[in-house]
Write a protein that holds these residues in place. Structure first.
Motif, mmCIF file in Angstrom:
data_model
loop_
_atom_site.group_PDB
_atom_site.id
_atom_site.type_symbol
_atom_site.label_atom_id
_atom_site.label_comp_id
_atom_site.label_asym_id
_atom_site.label_seq_id
_atom_site.Cartn_x
_atom_site.Cartn_y
_atom_site.Cartn_z
ATOM 1 N N GLN A 41 40.564 25.270 44.482
ATOM 2 C CA GLN A 41 40.254 23.987 45.105
ATOM 3 C C GLN A 41 41.024 23.920 46.415
ATOM 4 O O GLN A 41 42.176 24.336 46.479
ATOM 5 C CB GLN A 41 40.672 22.808 44.230
ATOM 6 N N GLY A 42 40.405 23.351 47.419
ATOM 7 C CA GLY A 42 41.088 23.232 48.692
ATOM 8 C C GLY A 42 40.152 22.784 49.790
ATOM 9 O O GLY A 42 39.003 22.417 49.537
ATOM 10 N N SER A 86 44.679 23.955 44.400
ATOM 11 C CA SER A 86 44.791 24.397 43.014
ATOM 12 C C SER A 86 44.596 25.900 42.952
ATOM 13 O O SER A 86 43.731 26.450 43.633
ATOM 14 C CB SER A 86 43.734 23.693 42.156
ATOM 15 N N VAL A 87 45.414 26.579 42.140
ATOM 16 C CA VAL A 87 45.318 28.035 42.027
ATOM 17 C C VAL A 87 45.044 28.457 40.592
ATOM 18 O O VAL A 87 45.266 27.703 39.644
ATOM 19 C CB VAL A 87 46.597 28.734 42.538
ATOM 20 N N TYR A 88 44.583 29.675 40.474
ATOM 21 C CA TYR A 88 44.266 30.273 39.178
ATOM 22 C C TYR A 88 44.806 31.696 39.199
ATOM 23 O O TYR A 88 44.615 32.423 40.175
ATOM 24 C CB TYR A 88 42.748 30.271 38.982
ATOM 25 N N ILE A 146 38.394 29.552 51.214
ATOM 26 C CA ILE A 146 39.731 29.106 50.794
ATOM 27 C C ILE A 146 40.596 30.267 50.304
ATOM 28 O O ILE A 146 41.774 30.086 50.008
ATOM 29 C CB ILE A 146 39.668 27.983 49.724
ATOM 30 N N ASN A 147 40.010 31.456 50.235
ATOM 31 C CA ASN A 147 40.735 32.695 49.917
ATOM 32 C C ASN A 147 40.420 33.726 51.002
ATOM 33 O O ASN A 147 39.784 34.748 50.745
ATOM 34 C CB ASN A 147 40.300 33.237 48.545
ATOM 35 N N LYS A 207 33.190 30.500 36.938
ATOM 36 C CA LYS A 207 34.082 29.756 36.047
ATOM 37 C C LYS A 207 34.455 28.394 36.611
ATOM 38 O O LYS A 207 34.551 27.401 35.900
ATOM 39 C CB LYS A 207 35.357 30.569 35.794
ATOM 40 N N PHE A 208 34.672 28.346 37.934
ATOM 41 C CA PHE A 208 35.094 27.093 38.561
ATOM 42 C C PHE A 208 33.954 26.388 39.302
ATOM 43 O O PHE A 208 34.179 25.422 40.023
ATOM 44 C CB PHE A 208 36.282 27.348 39.487
#
Length: 95
Positions: free
Chosen positions: A91-92, A46-48, A73-74, A62-63
C-alpha cells in the motif's frame, strides 16, 4: 598578431559562457526547476515479507493490486529474483 589574440579572446569567452550554461543547467536539475518530467518517489504505507513460493504475480493477486501500481510503489523490485523475507510494499502512494 592582433587578429590572432582577438580570436583567442573570443574563443575563451565562448568557452567560459558554455561552461556557465552547463553549470546553470545542472543546478536547475538538482533543484528540480528544469524542463522535463518531474521525478516521483513512492511512499510506502504497508509492507509484506515475501514467503516461499511468492512471485510478483501472486503478491499482486493476494493484495488485489494492479501490476502498474505494484511496480510503481516497488520501483527497484526484480520480479525474476526476489527472496524470502524481502519487504514488498503493498500500500502506498506515488508523489
Amino acid at each position: 598578431m592582433a587578429k590572432a589574440s582577438s580570436r583567442v579572446a573570443i574563443m575563451n569567452l565562448i568557452l567560459v559562457l558554455s561552461l556557465l550554461l552547463m553549470v546553470s543547467m545542472a543546478e536547475c536539475r538538482q533543484l528540480g526547476i528544469g524542463f522535463g518530467k518531474e521525478e516521483t518517489s513512492p511512499v510506502c504505507d504497508s509492507v509484506y515479507g515475501a514467503e516461499e513460493g511468492d512471485t510478483c504475480g501472486s503478491v499482486i493477486e493476494k493484495f488485489n493490486l494492479s501490476s502498474d501500481f505494484f511496480l510503481s510503489i516497488n520501483p527497484n523490485i526484480n520480479c525474476d529474483s526476489f527472496f524470502v523475507g524481502q519487504w514488498l510494499c503493498t500500500q502506498g502512494t506515488v508523489n
